[in-house]
Scaffold this motif. Structure first.
Motif, PDB file in Angstrom:
ATOM      1  N   GLY A  21       0.859 -25.452  11.454  1.00 12.37           N
ATOM      2  CA  GLY A  21       0.087 -24.472  12.200  1.00 12.37           C
ATOM      3  C   GLY A  21       0.411 -23.071  11.746  1.00 12.37           C
ATOM      4  N   ALA A  22      -0.612 -22.225  11.699  1.00 11.08           N
ATOM      5  CA  ALA A  22      -0.458 -20.846  11.258  1.00 11.08           C
ATOM      6  C   ALA A  22      -1.424 -19.978  12.057  1.00 11.08           C
ATOM      7  N   ALA A  23      -1.183 -18.686  12.048  1.00 14.53           N
ATOM      8  CA  ALA A  23      -2.035 -17.743  12.768  1.00 14.53           C
ATOM      9  C   ALA A  23      -2.665 -16.764  11.788  1.00 14.53           C
ATOM     10  N   LEU A  24      -3.911 -16.415  12.053  1.00 15.92           N
ATOM     11  CA  LEU A  24      -4.628 -15.425  11.257  1.00 15.92           C
ATOM     12  C   LEU A  24      -4.739 -14.134  12.052  1.00 15.92           C
ATOM     13  N   LEU A  25      -4.466 -13.010  11.401  1.00 14.05           N
ATOM     14  CA  LEU A  25      -4.559 -11.692  12.040  1.00 14.05           C
ATOM     15  C   LEU A  25      -5.197 -10.703  11.079  1.00 14.05           C
ATOM     16  N   GLN A  26      -5.976  -9.780  11.636  1.00 17.76           N
ATOM     17  CA  GLN A  26      -6.536  -8.704  10.825  1.00 17.76           C
ATOM     18  C   GLN A  26      -6.672  -7.462  11.687  1.00 17.76           C
ATOM     19  N   PHE A  27      -6.342  -6.311  11.128  1.00 20.61           N
ATOM     20  CA  PHE A  27      -6.449  -5.033  11.814  1.00 20.61           C
ATOM     21  C   PHE A  27      -7.352  -4.107  11.012  1.00 20.61           C
ATOM     22  N   ASP A  28      -8.174  -3.329  11.711  1.00 22.67           N
ATOM     23  CA  ASP A  28      -9.080  -2.375  11.083  1.00 22.67           C
ATOM     24  C   ASP A  28      -8.348  -1.052  10.895  1.00 22.67           C
ATOM     25  N   LEU A  29      -7.843  -0.821   9.692  1.00 22.89           N
ATOM     26  CA  LEU A  29      -7.104   0.409   9.425  1.00 22.89           C
ATOM     27  C   LEU A  29      -8.025   1.603   9.243  1.00 22.89           C
ATOM     28  N   ALA A  30      -9.206   1.380   8.680  1.00 26.11           N
ATOM     29  CA  ALA A  30     -10.114   2.478   8.347  1.00 26.11           C
ATOM     30  C   ALA A  30     -10.492   3.294   9.579  1.00 26.11           C
ATOM     31  N   SER A  31     -10.643   2.642  10.722  1.00 33.31           N
ATOM     32  CA  SER A  31     -11.045   3.377  11.926  1.00 33.31           C
ATOM     33  C   SER A  31      -9.848   3.993  12.652  1.00 33.31           C
ATOM     34  N   GLU A  32      -8.640   3.655  12.251  1.00 34.23           N
ATOM     35  CA  GLU A  32      -7.450   4.115  12.954  1.00 34.23           C
ATOM     36  C   GLU A  32      -6.618   5.154  12.195  1.00 34.23           C
ATOM     37  N   LEU A  33      -6.761   5.191  10.874  1.00 36.81           N
ATOM     38  CA  LEU A  33      -5.924   6.088  10.067  1.00 36.81           C
ATOM     39  C   LEU A  33      -6.778   6.994   9.196  1.00 36.81           C
ATOM     40  N   PRO A  34      -6.369   8.249   9.033  1.00 37.61           N
ATOM     41  CA  PRO A  34      -7.074   9.098   8.071  1.00 37.61           C
ATOM     42  C   PRO A  34      -6.855   8.567   6.654  1.00 37.61           C
ATOM     43  N   ALA A  35      -7.850   8.720   5.816  1.00 40.21           N
ATOM     44  CA  ALA A  35      -7.776   8.201   4.445  1.00 40.21           C
ATOM     45  C   ALA A  35      -6.610   8.803   3.663  1.00 40.21           C
ATOM     46  N   ASP A  36      -6.203  10.025   3.996  1.00 37.81           N
ATOM     47  CA  ASP A  36      -5.116  10.678   3.265  1.00 37.81           C
ATOM     48  C   ASP A  36      -3.755  10.518   3.963  1.00 37.81           C
ATOM     49  N   ALA A  37      -3.654   9.601   4.905  1.00 40.52           N
ATOM     50  CA  ALA A  37      -2.391   9.387   5.619  1.00 40.52           C
ATOM     51  C   ALA A  37      -1.297   8.934   4.659  1.00 40.52           C
ATOM     52  N   VAL A  38      -0.100   9.425   4.894  1.00 42.94           N
ATOM     53  CA  VAL A  38       1.081   8.988   4.155  1.00 42.94           C
ATOM     54  C   VAL A  38       1.877   8.112   5.120  1.00 42.94           C
ATOM     55  N   ILE A  39       1.949   6.823   4.801  1.00 42.29           N
ATOM     56  CA  ILE A  39       2.608   5.868   5.682  1.00 42.29           C
ATOM     57  C   ILE A  39       4.118   5.990   5.530  1.00 42.29           C
ATOM     58  N   MET A  40       4.774   6.273   6.639  1.00 43.12           N
ATOM     59  CA  MET A  40       6.226   6.365   6.644  1.00 43.12           C
ATOM     60  C   MET A  40       6.841   4.999   6.971  1.00 43.12           C
ATOM     61  N   GLN A  41       6.250   4.332   7.972  1.00 43.13           N
ATOM     62  CA  GLN A  41       6.751   3.036   8.393  1.00 43.13           C
ATOM     63  C   GLN A  41       5.639   2.297   9.129  1.00 43.13           C
TER      64      GLN A  41
END
Length: 168
Positions: A21-41
């Motif tokens: 058994g396994a789980a599938l997950l997906q998150f919509d990053l485009a609507s939550e983060l600015p395109a020029d975001a610098v990910i720290m963590q």
């Protein structure tokens, strides 16, 4: 366990060892983060609510390389009529990356389990078309299944799976 069943409406995401058994997950990053975001963590967090025994399980997040539809996916199919390369989205050529992007051991319930997905989120922000989600698999010495609240859990949105991202 029914490998032909779709679990999109279930209140728990189930991850079971021994590739059952396994789980599938997906998150919509485009609507939550600015395109020029610098990910720290970035952390993928899931709230553990059940387990079949006291054994720990190592959770591994494998980025998917194939599109899937939550309301249609099951152990054998990514979408209606479109089969995974291997059951459980486990083909490392057509379904997912050969190595996990993150891993973490779960050993109790009623607590959050956090997987460090910083590198993966940076990759997806740079190549948004590659964000097809992850398959979460479990590895353990014995047979054990953990349940994590899904987005369908109606009693507390605060316990749904979440991405915690720090960025500039």
């Amino acid at each position: 366990w029914n490998p032909f069943a779709n679990h999109a409406a279930d209140e728990q995401l189930k991850v079971r060892s021994k590739d059952y058994g396994a789980a599938l997950l997906q998150f919509d990053l485009a609507s939550e983060l600015p395109a020029d975001a610098v990910i720290m963590q970035a952390w993928l967090e899931m709230y553990a609510v059940s387990r079949t025994c006291t054994d720990a399980i190592e959770l591994r997040a494998y980025p998917l390389v194939r599109e899937w539809i939550a309301g249609e996916a099951n152990w054998y199919q990514a979408t209606n009529g479109q089969y995974w390369g291997e059951p459980g989205a486990s083909d490392t050529t057509s379904d997912c990356w050969p190595q996990p992007a993150a891993s973490q051991t779960a050993n109790a319930t009623d607590q959050w389990v956090s997987l460090d997905v910083t590198t993966l989120i940076r990759h997806w922000l740079q190549y948004p078309e590659m964000n097809l989600g992850v398959v979460i698999r479990g590895d353990a010495e014995n047979d054990v299944e953990y349940g994590f609240y899904s987005n369908e859990y109606p009693w507390s949105i605060a316990l749904h799976p979440r991405l915690m991202i720090t960025y500039q």
